[in-house]
Design an enzyme around this catalytic site. Structure first.
Site, mmCIF file in Angstrom:
data_model
loop_
_atom_site.group_PDB
_atom_site.id
_atom_site.type_symbol
_atom_site.label_atom_id
_atom_site.label_comp_id
_atom_site.label_asym_id
_atom_site.label_seq_id
_atom_site.Cartn_x
_atom_site.Cartn_y
_atom_site.Cartn_z
ATOM 1 N N ARG A 143 -11.813 21.532 -10.412
ATOM 2 C CA ARG A 143 -11.351 20.428 -9.582
ATOM 3 C C ARG A 143 -9.855 20.290 -9.806
ATOM 4 O O ARG A 143 -9.321 20.684 -10.856
ATOM 5 C CB ARG A 143 -12.059 19.129 -9.961
ATOM 6 C CG ARG A 143 -13.578 19.165 -9.810
ATOM 7 C CD ARG A 143 -14.205 17.873 -10.293
ATOM 8 N NE ARG A 143 -15.660 17.839 -10.106
ATOM 9 C CZ ARG A 143 -16.536 18.266 -11.013
ATOM 10 N NH1 ARG A 143 -16.106 18.738 -12.181
ATOM 11 N NH2 ARG A 143 -17.837 18.214 -10.766
ATOM 12 N N LYS A 168 -15.908 15.652 -14.846
ATOM 13 C CA LYS A 168 -16.679 14.628 -14.138
ATOM 14 C C LYS A 168 -17.968 14.346 -14.903
ATOM 15 O O LYS A 168 -18.680 15.266 -15.301
ATOM 16 C CB LYS A 168 -17.005 15.104 -12.719
ATOM 17 C CG LYS A 168 -17.595 14.029 -11.826
ATOM 18 C CD LYS A 168 -17.731 14.529 -10.403
ATOM 19 C CE LYS A 168 -18.264 13.443 -9.488
ATOM 20 N NZ LYS A 168 -18.382 13.906 -8.081
ATOM 21 N N HIS A 274 -10.014 20.847 -2.714
ATOM 22 C CA HIS A 274 -11.402 21.028 -3.143
ATOM 23 C C HIS A 274 -12.079 22.175 -2.392
ATOM 24 O O HIS A 274 -13.105 22.691 -2.849
ATOM 25 C CB HIS A 274 -12.192 19.728 -2.929
ATOM 26 C CG HIS A 274 -13.289 19.528 -3.912
ATOM 27 N ND1 HIS A 274 -13.068 19.310 -5.256
ATOM 28 C CD2 HIS A 274 -14.639 19.517 -3.769
ATOM 29 C CE1 HIS A 274 -14.221 19.161 -5.886
ATOM 30 N NE2 HIS A 274 -15.196 19.294 -5.012
ATOM 31 N N ARG A 277 -12.599 25.210 -4.551
ATOM 32 C CA ARG A 277 -13.754 25.139 -5.448
ATOM 33 C C ARG A 277 -15.034 25.472 -4.683
ATOM 34 O O ARG A 277 -15.894 26.198 -5.197
ATOM 35 C CB ARG A 277 -13.823 23.745 -6.065
ATOM 36 C CG ARG A 277 -15.025 23.483 -6.974
ATOM 37 C CD ARG A 277 -14.860 22.106 -7.627
ATOM 38 N NE ARG A 277 -16.106 21.537 -8.079
ATOM 39 C CZ ARG A 277 -16.620 21.708 -9.301
ATOM 40 N NH1 ARG A 277 -15.979 22.462 -10.175
ATOM 41 N NH2 ARG A 277 -17.749 21.123 -9.657
ATOM 42 N N HIS A 300 -22.106 21.154 -12.677
ATOM 43 C CA HIS A 300 -23.033 20.276 -11.969
ATOM 44 C C HIS A 300 -24.168 19.866 -12.898
ATOM 45 O O HIS A 300 -24.753 20.702 -13.586
ATOM 46 C CB HIS A 300 -23.625 20.970 -10.739
ATOM 47 C CG HIS A 300 -22.649 21.118 -9.625
ATOM 48 N ND1 HIS A 300 -22.821 22.017 -8.582
ATOM 49 C CD2 HIS A 300 -21.484 20.467 -9.363
ATOM 50 C CE1 HIS A 300 -21.806 21.919 -7.737
ATOM 51 N NE2 HIS A 300 -20.983 20.989 -8.190
ATOM 52 N N TYR A 309 -24.573 25.255 -1.549
ATOM 53 C CA TYR A 309 -23.854 26.473 -1.175
ATOM 54 C C TYR A 309 -24.795 27.537 -0.616
ATOM 55 O O TYR A 309 -24.345 28.443 0.084
ATOM 56 C CB TYR A 309 -23.057 26.999 -2.379
ATOM 57 C CG TYR A 309 -22.037 25.994 -2.836
ATOM 58 C CD1 TYR A 309 -20.927 25.688 -2.044
ATOM 59 C CD2 TYR A 309 -22.185 25.311 -4.039
ATOM 60 C CE1 TYR A 309 -20.001 24.736 -2.438
ATOM 61 C CE2 TYR A 309 -21.263 24.365 -4.444
ATOM 62 C CZ TYR A 309 -20.182 24.070 -3.637
ATOM 63 O OH TYR A 309 -19.263 23.117 -4.030
#
Length: 326
Positions: A143, A168, A274, A277, A300, A309
């Site tokens: 990120r 995150k 972004h 990414r 994640h 994705y």
């Protein structure tokens, strides 16, 4: 007329209390600013009533107005809710449960993904250290905030790894460092170190340290390993401590550089930082890497987040032969 004793302190203003509690809980400065903004808006929405005199119904009214009248995104409404709940739970010590406001619509848009050729065309158009930042967004899946907050100690050049700390969700993870950037990165760090030495010679050279480390290790904030990989171009006053410091590059500079590069490269897609990414994850998936590995590289929490994705790969009926083609 009797004067107040100098030992008697006036109670801190509410927003100052919010800032103090957030700093004690090690929230990022950007999160602090965002939460304070939402709390201020909540108070103004209710004609400057004190939050302690309000409760669930007032919170629901504010959140419903955001969704219905201001038509904010679901993520924006959730951000406002989190800020207000922080105020009540952490600052005022009031428990609020059962919020039942009109929820903003959750968009189900697929992420924009660049082809490899498009990504490289944009990157080649960007100059200076901004280009190296964007290479890490695409080559390491970082990120933008993670790339800019990198410290020297987070780079393992020998193992070609990047350690992302306090990402995150306050998680740490390890991702790859592209071999193609090693020489460029080493040259960049030579210049960063030279600048740091000059700062030290001028009586500066300190950086912000997280989690009260500055109080625990008094001189660590001037150590080379704690310096930012992408330092800012000038020394400014730290908004929290008031000390003159060199922070990392600002996000807006990278965002403007990417926007300009997209225009110059003639890419007819809505591209932001972004997007690189998203492209990193999609291209790894195209190359046959296991989705669990990609999940770990991206950081994640749930593989369902990474699964989006797979939908990108199927977009446009890829893999299905059109009847028009016989």
């Amino acid at each position: 007329m009797a004067q107040d004793s100098p030992l008697q302190k006036k109670p801190a203003k509410l927003l100052d209390q919010v800032r103090e509690v957030m700093r004690l809980n090690h929230y990022a400065y950007r999160t602090e600013e965002t939460y304070v903004q939402w709390i201020r808006r909540y108070i103004l929405f209710h004609d400057k009533r004190h939050p302690k005199d309000m409760g669930r119904s007032e919170i629901e009214a504010f959140l419903t107005d955001l969704a219905v009248n201001q038509q904010v995104a679901a993520s924006t409404q959730n951000q406002a809710l989190n800020a207000i709940l922080f105020l009540y739970h952490k600052v005022l010590g009031i428990e609020i449960a059962g919020i039942n406001a009109v929820r903003a619509n959750q968009p189900r848009n697929l992420p924009v993904v660049l082809t490899k050729a498009e990504a490289l065309a944009i990157i080649q158009t960007i100059g200076g250290p901004h280009q190296l930042v964007v290479k890490l967004l695409y080559g390491s899946g970082l990120r933008l905030s993670e790339a800019l907050r990198l410290r020297i100690k987070d780079l393992d050049l020998a193992q070609q790894q990047v350690i992302v700390r306090d990402g995150k969700g306050s998680k740490n993870r390890i991702t790859m460092l592209p071999a193609s950037v090693l020489t460029e990165l080493q040259d960049h760090l030579v210049g960063v170190r030279r600048q740091h030495q000059q700062d030290l010679g001028r009586g500066f050279g300190s950086v912000y340290l997280p989690f009260a480390l500055e109080r625990k290790y008094l001189n660590a904030n001037r150590d080379w390993i704690w310096q930012y990989v992408f330092p800012a171009g000038r020394i400014v006053k730290d908004p929290r401590s008031g000390e003159m410091r060199r922070h990392h590059l600002h996000e807006s500079g990278i965002q403007k550089a990417v926007k300009q590069a997209v225009r110059q490269a003639g890419i007819a897609k809505k591209v932001g930082c972004h997007t690189f990414r998203h492209s990193f994850a999609t291209h790894l998936l195209e190359s046959g890497y296991d989705i669990r590995i990609i999940q770990e590289l991206l950081g994640h929490k749930d593989v369902k987040t990474t699964m989006i994705y797979t939908h990108v790969l199927n977009r446009g009926g890829r893999g299905v032969r059109s009847p028009l083609d016989g």
